[in-house]
Design a protein around this motif. Structure first.
Motif, PDB file in Angstrom:
ATOM      1  N   LYS A   1      -2.788  -7.794  -3.219  1.00 56.33           N
ATOM      2  CA  LYS A   1      -2.294  -6.277  -3.566  1.00 56.33           C
ATOM      3  C   LYS A   1      -3.509  -5.362  -3.537  1.00 56.33           C
ATOM      4  O   LYS A   1      -4.633  -5.733  -3.885  1.00 56.33           O
TER       5      LYS A   1
ATOM      6  N   ASP B   1      -4.574  -1.547  -4.460  1.00 54.16           N
ATOM      7  CA  ASP B   1      -3.906  -0.246  -5.279  1.00 54.16           C
ATOM      8  C   ASP B   1      -4.613   0.823  -5.138  1.00 54.16           C
ATOM      9  O   ASP B   1      -5.981   0.995  -5.135  1.00 54.16           O
TER      10      ASP B   1
ATOM     11  N   VAL C   1       0.099  -0.491  -2.854  1.00 53.69           N
ATOM     12  CA  VAL C   1       0.435   0.502  -3.925  1.00 53.69           C
ATOM     13  C   VAL C   1       0.108   2.009  -3.545  1.00 53.69           C
ATOM     14  O   VAL C   1      -1.189   2.076  -3.657  1.00 53.69           O
TER      15      VAL C   1
ATOM     16  N   CYS D   1       5.360   1.556  -3.141  1.00 53.97           N
ATOM     17  CA  CYS D   1       4.778   0.409  -2.642  1.00 53.97           C
ATOM     18  C   CYS D   1       5.189   0.143  -1.106  1.00 53.97           C
ATOM     19  O   CYS D   1       6.502   0.520  -0.787  1.00 53.97           O
TER      20      CYS D   1
END
Length: 436
Positions: free
Chosen positions: A344, A346, A384, A423
């Motif tokens: 992920k 961010d 994200v 996202c």
């Protein structure tokens, strides 16, 4: 305010005439109508003959509930005024009356009112209640420097009117809090020279300036383009053993960037690296917002480099050096999580220029890890972007628009998540095949 432990003292005047179902022939006390409403006069007269705290609290609650805003505040101001002619013992009811007023929907916190109440409480020797109000106020206004400066000004006035000059500096470290707020407020108002005079006053008063005051001076001078003064404050800060941290460094970078001093920014980034001062997302924001070539390229999303090599090849001079310093930092690792279930990235908190460079770094790092063999292939990949809640136009995220264009231009297999449109998601093995 609910944490304050307020106790109304026992009957204040044992010589008060008892009322046996009849009014006294003459009023027990006189409240000048010029300074107090008739409703307020009746309210205070009822308190004069009240002999227990429970009844007093009931009368206070009834009065506030049935009175317009002006009437209730007028009665409180009358109790707090050092020039009022009410019986002295009624002043002890100022705090319970104030607390009841704060429960009303129309109540708005007022620095002058709180300052007057604190002076009254200190005059009565109720130091714990004073400190509780002080603590609550400083907490409420901690990041609103100008309002805190106004509050301290009101507090000084209130203590002087009540002849409490000696007590002023004793309450809850007020002297340091006061200087802290004055230095910050003056810098915010574009008066760093005057703020520095306050810092010198601190030394005379026996208070050692902290990193907070120096950071205010650094940014105060820097935002005005007074770089010699700004750099002098940094050196003084270092000479006094105070840490020049990431926050202070970002202030310096932002100041240089506002005046397009890119070469100074390069030198400062190199200094940060030499001193081991970590970069942050705000470091990226401060630097890249000042790179006019990068920012102008990102305004038109139809044509921008999609690799770091292409990007540095399109830049000239100091912008190349700035990008090279940034990509050597650990900010990407802090923004990325990697485990067997998910990778992920961010991008929250990043301006569009920062998100762009981080995305370029991220693609290179993910390609390296997929090819290395020492990293597990995650089940899912997520980027994200957010929904644009903090964008200049709410709901229109420039970061999301940039990522979407990058996905399209590179044929990246990431797609907008159906469950969270802020996202981009994709399967780990699909992304691996695309990159490798």
């Amino acid at each position: 305010m609910g944490s304050l432990n307020v106790r109304i003292p026992p009957p204040w005047n044992h010589n008060v005439r008892r009322l046996h179902n009849q009014e006294p022939q003459q009023p027990l006390c006189h409240f000048p109508s010029a300074s107090l409403s008739k409703q307020g006069q009746r309210f205070l007269r009822s308190l004069v003959v009240t002999r227990d705290s429970k009844t007093a609290n009931r009368l206070i609650s009834k009065f506030v509930a049935s009175s317009p805003q002006f009437i209730a505040l007028n009665a409180l101001s009358h109790l707090l005024s050092p020039h009022s002619t009410h019986p002295h013992h009624l002043s002890s009811l100022a705090l319970p009356l104030y607390l009841r007023i704060t429960e009303e929907s129309w109540f708005k916190w007022n620095p002058k009112l709180v300052a007057e109440l604190m002076a009254m409480l200190d005059k009565q020797g109720k130091h714990e209640e004073t400190e509780a109000l002080m603590s609550e106020t400083v907490g409420k206004l901690e990041f609103r420097e100008r309002e805190l400066v106004v509050f301290y000004g009101n507090l000084i006035d209130s203590y002087c009117k009540n002849d409490l000059k000696g007590e002023f500096h004793e309450i809850c470290g007020l002297k340091r809090h006061g200087y802290k707020s004055m230095v910050s407020g003056l810098c915010e108002m574009g008066q760093p020279h005057e703020a520095e005079n306050r810092v010198e006053e601190m030394r005379v008063e026996g208070l050692k300036p902290t990193g907070f005051e120096f950071r205010c001076l650094v940014y105060g001078y820097g935002r005005l383009g007074l770089f010699e003064e700004m750099e002098r404050c940094v050196k003084k800060m270092e000479s006094e053993g105070l840490e020049v941290d990431t926050v202070c460094s970002n202030m310096v970078l932002s100041s240089y960037g506002a005046c397009n001093e890119l070469s100074r920014m390069v030198l400062w980034l190199q200094k940060m690296k030499d001193l081991g001062i970590p970069f942050s997302i705000r470091t990226y924001n401060s630097v890249l917002n000042s790179c006019s070539t990068i920012m102008s390229t990102l305004q038109d999303l139809n044509d921008f480099p999609v690799s770091i090599t292409e990007l540095t090849g399109s830049l000239n001079g100091d912008e190349v050096l700035l990008v090279e310093e940034l990509v050597e930092s650990c900010v990407l690792n802090e923004a990325m999580e990697w485990n067997s279930m998910e990778v992920k990235l961010d991008l929250h908190g990043m301006h569009v220029g920062s998100a762009y460079l981080i995305m370029l770094q991220w693609m290179e790092e993910v390609r390296f890890r997929f090819s290395d063999g020492n990293y597990a292939i995650p089940a899912e990949v997520t980027v994200v972007c957010g929904l644009g809640k903090h964008s200049s136009v709410r709901g229109e995220s420039p970061v999301k628009a940039m990522v979407k264009e990058m996905v399209i231009r590179t044929n990246c297999p990431l797609r907008i998540d159906r469950n969270n449109i802020g996202c981009f998601v994709g399967k780990g093995h699909v992304v691996k095949n695309w990159l490798c």
